[in-house]
Design an enzyme around this catalytic site. Structure first.
Site, PDB file in Angstrom:
ATOM      1  CG  HIS A 219      -9.587  27.929   4.777  1.00  0.00           C
ATOM      2  ND1 HIS A 219      -8.740  28.955   5.125  1.00  0.00           N
ATOM      3  CD2 HIS A 219      -9.080  27.395   3.642  1.00  0.00           C
ATOM      4  CE1 HIS A 219      -7.760  29.043   4.249  1.00  0.00           C
ATOM      5  NE2 HIS A 219      -7.939  28.107   3.328  1.00  0.00           N
TER       6      HIS A 219
ATOM      7  CD  GLU B  73      -6.244  25.160  -2.182  1.00  0.00           C
ATOM      8  OE1 GLU B  73      -6.860  24.538  -3.068  1.00  0.00           O
ATOM      9  OE2 GLU B  73      -6.415  26.373  -1.967  1.00  0.00           O
TER      10      GLU B  73
END
Length: 219
Positions: free
Chosen positions: A15, A88
C-alpha cells in the site's frame, strides 16, 4: 505459442504511505488511511501495473491497502475483492507505538523480530504464522482460476504480509526468511509459477521491491 503461455504471474503490491509510516509508528492491523502522498503513489503504481492486464485484484480489507487497490482497479474493468487473510501482521502490544517506543519498552525485541521468523511480538503473530494464514489465498486461486496461466493476478497488501507470503510460496527454510527485507510504499514483488502442476507450482522470485517513482513535480 509463447514459452511463457503456461506461466502464472503473481504481483504483490504494498500500500501507499500512511501518516503512521511517515512517523515510524507500528501499524499492524490498526486501520489507518493513506496520506496525500500515499494516494499519489497508488496512482503512479496503478499507471505502471495496468499494462499487466490483470485478471483479478485481491486486497487486504484494511483501508490503506484497499484504497491502493482501488486506484489500480480504476484503470481496469475489475472489482477489488477484499480478503482479511491479507491483513498485515498482528503486532499485538506494539501496535500504535513508534519504533523508538518499542525499543525503549522491549530492548532488543524488534531486532530479534526482524531476524527470527518464529519470534512473536507480545499478543501478536510471528512471520511464520502470517505466511501460513495468507498462503491459502494463493492456493485457492491456483485451483479456482483456470484462466490464470499466461496471465497476472495482483494482491495488494502490506510489507510484512508480502514478505511472509513470499517466503511461504518459495518454501524457504524459516532461518532464511529474513533474507527478504523491507518494502517501500507501493513497491511490489513479482513471482511466477513454472511448476508441472497446481500441487507443484514451482514458484520463482522474479522481482523484489520494484517501484514506479512519483514524479518530482508532484511531491
Amino acid at each position: 505459442m509463447s514459452k511463457y503461455a503456461g506461466v502464472r504471474t503473481l504481483i504483490l503490491l504494498r500500500h501507499g504511505q500512511t501518516e503512521w509510516n511517515a512517523a515510524d509508528r507500528m501499524q499492524g492491523q490498526i486501520d489507518t488511511d493513506l496520506t496525500e502522498l500515499g494516494r499519489r503513489q497508488a496512482k503512479e503504481a496503478a499507471r505502471e501495473l495496468v499494462s499487466r492486464n490483470a485478471i483479478a485484484i485481491i486486497s487486504s480489507d484494511l483501508r490503506r491497502a484497499f484504497e491502493t487497490a482501488s486506484a489500480l482497479a480504476d484503470h481496469t474493468s475489475l472489482d477489488v475483492v477484499p480478503d482479511p487473510r491479507l491483513r498485515e501482521t498482528a503486532l499485538g502490544d506494539w501496535e500504535g507505538l513508534t519504533h523508538l517506543e518499542v525499543d525503549a519498552d522491549y530492548p532488543g525485541a524488534r531486532k530479534a523480530w526482524r531476524l527470527d521468523a518464529t519470534f512473536r511480538p507480545p499478543n501478536g503473530e510471528s512471520k511464520l504464522e502470517v505466511g501460513a494464514r495468507s498462503l491459502p489465498v494463493v492456493r485457492e486461486l491456483l485451483v479456482e482460476r483456470q484462466d490464470w496461466p499466461g496471465r497476472t493476478i495482483i494482491l495488494v497488501a502490506h510489507g510484512g504480509l508480502i514478505a511472509g507470503l513470499t517466503a511461504a510460496l518459495l518454501d524457504l527454510p524459516p532461518a532464511n526468511w529474513p533474507v527478504l527485507g523491507g518494502l517501500a510504499n507501493t513497491s511490489w514483488v513479482q513471482l511466477s509459477s513454472h511448476g508441472p502442476s497446481i500441487d507443484q507450482p514451482g514458484w520463482r522470485l522474479d522481482v523484489w521491491n520494484a517501484s514506479a517513482k512519483v514524479a518530482p513535480d508532484v511531491l
